[in-house]
Design a protein around this motif. Structure first.
Motif, short mmCIF file in Angstrom:
data_model
loop_
_atom_site.label_atom_id
_atom_site.label_comp_id
_atom_site.label_asym_id
_atom_site.label_seq_id
_atom_site.Cartn_x
_atom_site.Cartn_y
_atom_site.Cartn_z
N LEU A 114 4.29 15.11 -16.05
CA LEU A 114 5.10 14.41 -15.10
C LEU A 114 5.03 14.94 -13.83
N ASN A 115 4.94 16.43 -13.98
CA ASN A 115 4.96 17.24 -12.66
C ASN A 115 3.64 16.71 -11.94
N VAL A 116 2.35 16.58 -12.56
CA VAL A 116 1.16 16.13 -12.17
C VAL A 116 1.08 14.71 -11.23
N ILE B 231 1.06 13.63 -7.42
CA ILE B 231 0.29 12.54 -6.67
C ILE B 231 1.25 11.55 -5.89
N ALA B 232 2.38 11.51 -6.31
CA ALA B 232 3.29 10.74 -5.56
C ALA B 232 3.66 11.09 -4.23
N PRO C 182 0.94 -1.25 -0.09
CA PRO C 182 0.11 0.09 -0.08
C PRO C 182 0.81 1.24 0.07
N GLY C 183 0.55 2.04 -0.79
CA GLY C 183 1.23 3.54 -1.01
C GLY C 183 2.55 3.35 -1.80
N ILE D 237 10.77 9.15 -9.05
CA ILE D 237 9.57 8.89 -8.46
C ILE D 237 9.39 7.39 -7.59
N ALA D 238 10.18 6.43 -8.34
CA ALA D 238 9.90 4.81 -7.61
C ALA D 238 10.63 4.67 -6.49
N ASP D 239 9.90 3.77 -5.64
CA ASP D 239 10.27 3.24 -4.63
C ASP D 239 11.05 1.77 -5.32
N ARG D 240 10.34 1.40 -6.23
CA ARG D 240 11.12 0.16 -6.83
C ARG D 240 10.90 0.13 -8.19
#
Length: 250
Positions: free
Chosen positions: A183-185, A189-190, A23-24, A210-213
């Motif tokens: 990409l800014n939007v 959100i991220a 989640p998230g 942006i990615a965690d993974r």
């Protein structure tokens, strides 16, 4: 996703796919064309049915239900209920051309989620404000640029307050100068952190930010995965190195 398989004729697109997303969490899926990346999203969104395997969203089975003796196929009502927690933004906007930006955003909350038109309108205007298009509320898609259409499409997907957001190459149909505004939007959100995000993209700089993974996909399977630092800067598999070399060269 557990043991998910999907084939089109003789072409096996997903092979015994196991994938967990927290989640998230923000997961970026990369890989060559035809590797099955988009099919993952389409199967989660119920646009394609898997041939076998199970998918759970928030602990609820998407295509199955618990029954005597184990899992049984789910009916359409259950599939729709679980799917209502998912939003998807496509490569080609898919806006209704005869509706204004605001009407496109209001449609699902009113028709699918039973919100009043006043509630949906208020939420729609909030979302248009969020994506920087409040002054385009009454414009139809034909009056918008590609980047503006995609931002309306993102607002529309957010309107049902999904727990999971899927993004399929959302900048690939845009002129280069319009990519940044979309990409800014997504960054906004991220940064809010509440929404689980799965993104298929070739924008590696954006992915690393942006990615965690990051998950490298090839021939319907996960080849390797890791943090952006691990996978984009120090990949272990030769196939990943070759793919990233071609992308960064391009």
């Amino acid at each position: 996703m557990r043991g998910v398989n999907k084939r089109f004729g003789d072409n096996v697109v997903l092979r015994d796919l196991d994938l967990d997303v927290d989640p998230g969490e923000r997961v970026v899926i990369i890989g060559p064309s035809g590797s099955g990346k988009t099919t993952i999203l389409r199967v989660i969104m119920t646009l394609e049915r898997p041939d076998s395997g199970t998918i759970e969203i928030g602990g609820k089975h998407l295509y199955h239900r618990e029954g005597p003796g184990g899992l049984k196929p789910a009916n359409e009502k259950q599939i729709s209920k679980v799917r209502s927690d998912i939003g998807m933004v496509f490569q080609h906007f898919n806006l209704f051309p005869h509706m204004s930006s605001l009407e496109n955003i209001m449609l699902a909350p009113v028709k699918v989620h039973g919100k009043s038109r006043d509630e949906a309108r208020e939420r729609g205007m909030e979302l248009l404000e969020k994506v920087g298009l409040a002054d385009h509320a009454n414009h139809t898609p034909g009056e918008l640029s590609g980047g503006q259409k995609q931002r309306v499409a993102i607002a529309r997907a957010l309107a049902t307050e999904p727990a999971v957001m899927l993004f399929d190459e959302v900048t690939s149909a845009l002129d280069p100068e319009l990519v940044g505004e979309v990409l800014n939007v997504l960054r906004d959100i991220a940064e809010e952190g509440a929404t689980t995000m799965m993104l298929v993209t070739h924008e590696m700089g954006f992915a690393s930010e942006i990615a965690d993974r990051v998950v490298m996909f090839d021939h319907g399977q996960i080849l390797e995965s890791g943090t952006p630092d691990e996978l984009l800067r120090d990949p272990q598999e030769q196939r990943t190195k070759d793919f990233l070399g071609a992308v960064f060269e391009h």
